[in-house]
Each structure stands twice: as C-alpha cells, then as structure tokens.
Scaffold this motif. Structure first.
Motif, PDB file in Angstrom:
ATOM      1  N   HIS A 169      45.459  73.645  77.180  1.00 24.03           N
ATOM      2  CA  HIS A 169      46.095  74.949  77.364  1.00 24.03           C
ATOM      3  C   HIS A 169      45.470  76.028  76.493  1.00 24.03           C
ATOM      4  CE1 HIS A 169      49.901  72.558  78.617  1.00 24.03           C
ATOM      5  NE2 HIS A 169      49.010  72.603  79.578  1.00 24.03           N
ATOM      6  N   CYS A 170      44.425  75.701  75.764  1.00 23.71           N
ATOM      7  CA  CYS A 170      43.787  76.654  74.847  1.00 23.71           C
ATOM      8  C   CYS A 170      42.607  77.347  75.528  1.00 23.71           C
ATOM      9  CB  CYS A 170      43.297  75.921  73.605  1.00 23.71           C
ATOM     10  SG  CYS A 170      42.507  77.025  72.395  1.00 23.71           S
ATOM     11  N   PRO A 184      32.510  64.799  75.918  1.00 27.07           N
ATOM     12  CA  PRO A 184      32.898  65.620  77.071  1.00 27.07           C
ATOM     13  C   PRO A 184      33.855  66.784  76.795  1.00 27.07           C
ATOM     14  CG  PRO A 184      34.137  63.578  77.066  1.00 27.07           C
ATOM     15  CD  PRO A 184      33.155  63.489  75.930  1.00 27.07           C
ATOM     16  N   LYS A 185      34.393  66.874  75.595  1.00 26.10           N
ATOM     17  CA  LYS A 185      35.357  67.941  75.282  1.00 26.10           C
ATOM     18  C   LYS A 185      34.771  68.851  74.207  1.00 26.10           C
ATOM     19  CE  LYS A 185      39.133  64.790  76.274  1.00 26.10           C
ATOM     20  NZ  LYS A 185      38.513  63.518  76.523  1.00 26.10           N
ATOM     21  N   GLY A 186      34.961  70.150  74.382  1.00 25.16           N
ATOM     22  CA  GLY A 186      34.394  71.082  73.426  1.00 25.16           C
ATOM     23  C   GLY A 186      35.357  72.169  72.995  1.00 25.16           C
ATOM     24  N   CYS A 187      35.047  72.781  71.850  1.00 28.64           N
ATOM     25  CA  CYS A 187      35.834  73.894  71.320  1.00 28.64           C
ATOM     26  C   CYS A 187      34.874  75.043  71.034  1.00 28.64           C
ATOM     27  CB  CYS A 187      36.549  73.479  70.041  1.00 28.64           C
ATOM     28  SG  CYS A 187      37.455  74.845  69.285  1.00 28.64           S
ATOM     29  N   ARG A 188      35.054  76.145  71.745  1.00 29.58           N
ATOM     30  CA  ARG A 188      34.195  77.314  71.536  1.00 29.58           C
ATOM     31  C   ARG A 188      34.515  78.017  70.220  1.00 29.58           C
ATOM     32  NH1 ARG A 188      34.878  77.801  77.275  1.00 29.58           N
ATOM     33  NH2 ARG A 188      32.890  77.415  78.280  1.00 29.58           N
ATOM     34  N   THR A 225      37.113  63.086  71.620  1.00 27.07           N
ATOM     35  CA  THR A 225      38.580  63.146  71.600  1.00 27.07           C
ATOM     36  C   THR A 225      39.002  64.604  71.794  1.00 27.07           C
ATOM     37  OG1 THR A 225      38.684  63.503  69.214  1.00 27.07           O
ATOM     38  CG2 THR A 225      38.708  61.215  69.982  1.00 27.07           C
ATOM     39  N   MET A 226      40.287  64.844  71.781  1.00 29.46           N
ATOM     40  CA  MET A 226      40.758  66.232  71.869  1.00 29.46           C
ATOM     41  C   MET A 226      40.279  66.980  70.625  1.00 29.46           C
ATOM     42  SD  MET A 226      42.346  67.534  74.319  1.00 29.46           S
ATOM     43  CE  MET A 226      42.705  66.843  75.902  1.00 29.46           C
ATOM     44  N   PRO A 227      39.729  68.181  70.808  1.00 26.88           N
ATOM     45  CA  PRO A 227      39.246  68.949  69.653  1.00 26.88           C
ATOM     46  C   PRO A 227      40.309  69.171  68.577  1.00 26.88           C
ATOM     47  CG  PRO A 227      38.382  69.889  71.658  1.00 26.88           C
ATOM     48  CD  PRO A 227      39.355  68.828  72.075  1.00 26.88           C
ATOM     49  N   SER A 228      41.559  69.368  68.970  1.00 27.30           N
ATOM     50  CA  SER A 228      42.607  69.589  67.969  1.00 27.30           C
ATOM     51  C   SER A 228      42.785  68.367  67.076  1.00 27.30           C
ATOM     52  CB  SER A 228      43.935  69.947  68.638  1.00 27.30           C
ATOM     53  OG  SER A 228      44.374  68.903  69.473  1.00 27.30           O
ATOM     54  N   LEU A 229      42.573  67.187  67.626  1.00 30.84           N
ATOM     55  CA  LEU A 229      42.666  65.961  66.845  1.00 30.84           C
ATOM     56  C   LEU A 229      41.503  65.864  65.859  1.00 30.84           C
ATOM     57  CD1 LEU A 229      44.180  63.349  66.317  1.00 30.84           C
ATOM     58  CD2 LEU A 229      42.890  62.303  68.171  1.00 30.84           C
ATOM     59  N   THR A 288      44.788  79.329  71.027  1.00 25.55           N
ATOM     60  CA  THR A 288      45.269  80.515  71.732  1.00 25.55           C
ATOM     61  C   THR A 288      45.653  80.076  73.138  1.00 25.55           C
ATOM     62  OG1 THR A 288      43.710  81.874  70.484  1.00 25.55           O
ATOM     63  CG2 THR A 288      44.708  82.870  72.428  1.00 25.55           C
ATOM     64  N   ASP A 289      46.918  80.187  73.468  1.00 27.00           N
ATOM     65  CA  ASP A 289      47.429  79.734  74.762  1.00 27.00           C
ATOM     66  C   ASP A 289      46.863  80.614  75.881  1.00 27.00           C
ATOM     67  OD1 ASP A 289      48.913  78.830  76.964  1.00 27.00           O
ATOM     68  OD2 ASP A 289      50.681  78.498  75.728  1.00 27.00           O
ATOM     69  N   LYS A 290      46.116  80.001  76.789  1.00 24.96           N
ATOM     70  CA  LYS A 290      45.513  80.751  77.884  1.00 24.96           C
ATOM     71  C   LYS A 290      46.495  81.025  79.011  1.00 24.96           C
ATOM     72  CE  LYS A 290      43.590  76.706  80.211  1.00 24.96           C
ATOM     73  NZ  LYS A 290      42.343  76.017  80.544  1.00 24.96           N
ATOM     74  N   ARG A 291      47.664  80.420  78.962  1.00 24.48           N
ATOM     75  CA  ARG A 291      48.662  80.583  80.012  1.00 24.48           C
ATOM     76  C   ARG A 291      49.520  81.823  79.813  1.00 24.48           C
ATOM     77  NH1 ARG A 291      51.802  75.264  79.274  1.00 24.48           N
ATOM     78  NH2 ARG A 291      51.564  76.040  77.176  1.00 24.48           N
ATOM     79  N   LYS A 292      49.487  82.412  78.633  1.00 25.16           N
ATOM     80  CA  LYS A 292      50.295  83.609  78.361  1.00 25.16           C
ATOM     81  C   LYS A 292      49.662  84.818  79.020  1.00 25.16           C
ATOM     82  CE  LYS A 292      52.302  82.152  74.041  1.00 25.16           C
ATOM     83  NZ  LYS A 292      52.447  82.421  72.626  1.00 25.16           N
TER      84      LYS A 292
END
Length: 60
Positions: A11-12, A24-28, A36-40, A54-58
C-alpha cells in the motif's frame, strides 16, 4: 516485528516490483531491493518501523 502496527508495503507509494528474481521487492524511498517486504528489512536493520511509508490509497 510486533503485530501492533505492521506496515504493508503493498500500500506504499515507494514500493515496486523488480525484475530481479532473487530480489523481487524494492523500495524507492531507501533505494534497495530485497527478497522480503522492504518494511521488514528496514525494521531488522534499524529496529524501528519504516518512517518513509506513504499510503498510496489516500486521495489528495
């Protein structure tokens, strides 16, 4: 990581899917790829929850 407030990178707005099969997962925001999940990864390295989420759904 505790279950108090688990950050869902899906959701970020900084989260992205890479072409790298090994990572396979990245954080810009932080500029890294991970398996793993970038937050982890952020939590394991710093001991704190991700501060760049930053919630992209807002709207707005």
């Amino acid at each position: 990581m505790t279950n108090e407030k688990r950050i869902n990178c899906l959701h970020c707005k900084h989260y992205y899917v890479t072409w790298d099969r090994k990572y396979p997962k990245g954080c810009r925001a932080f500029g890294f790829k991970t398996s793993t999940m970038p937050s982890l990864t952020v939590f394991r390295s710093s001991g704190s929850p991700c501060m760049n989420y930053t919630d992209k759904r807002k709207n707005g």
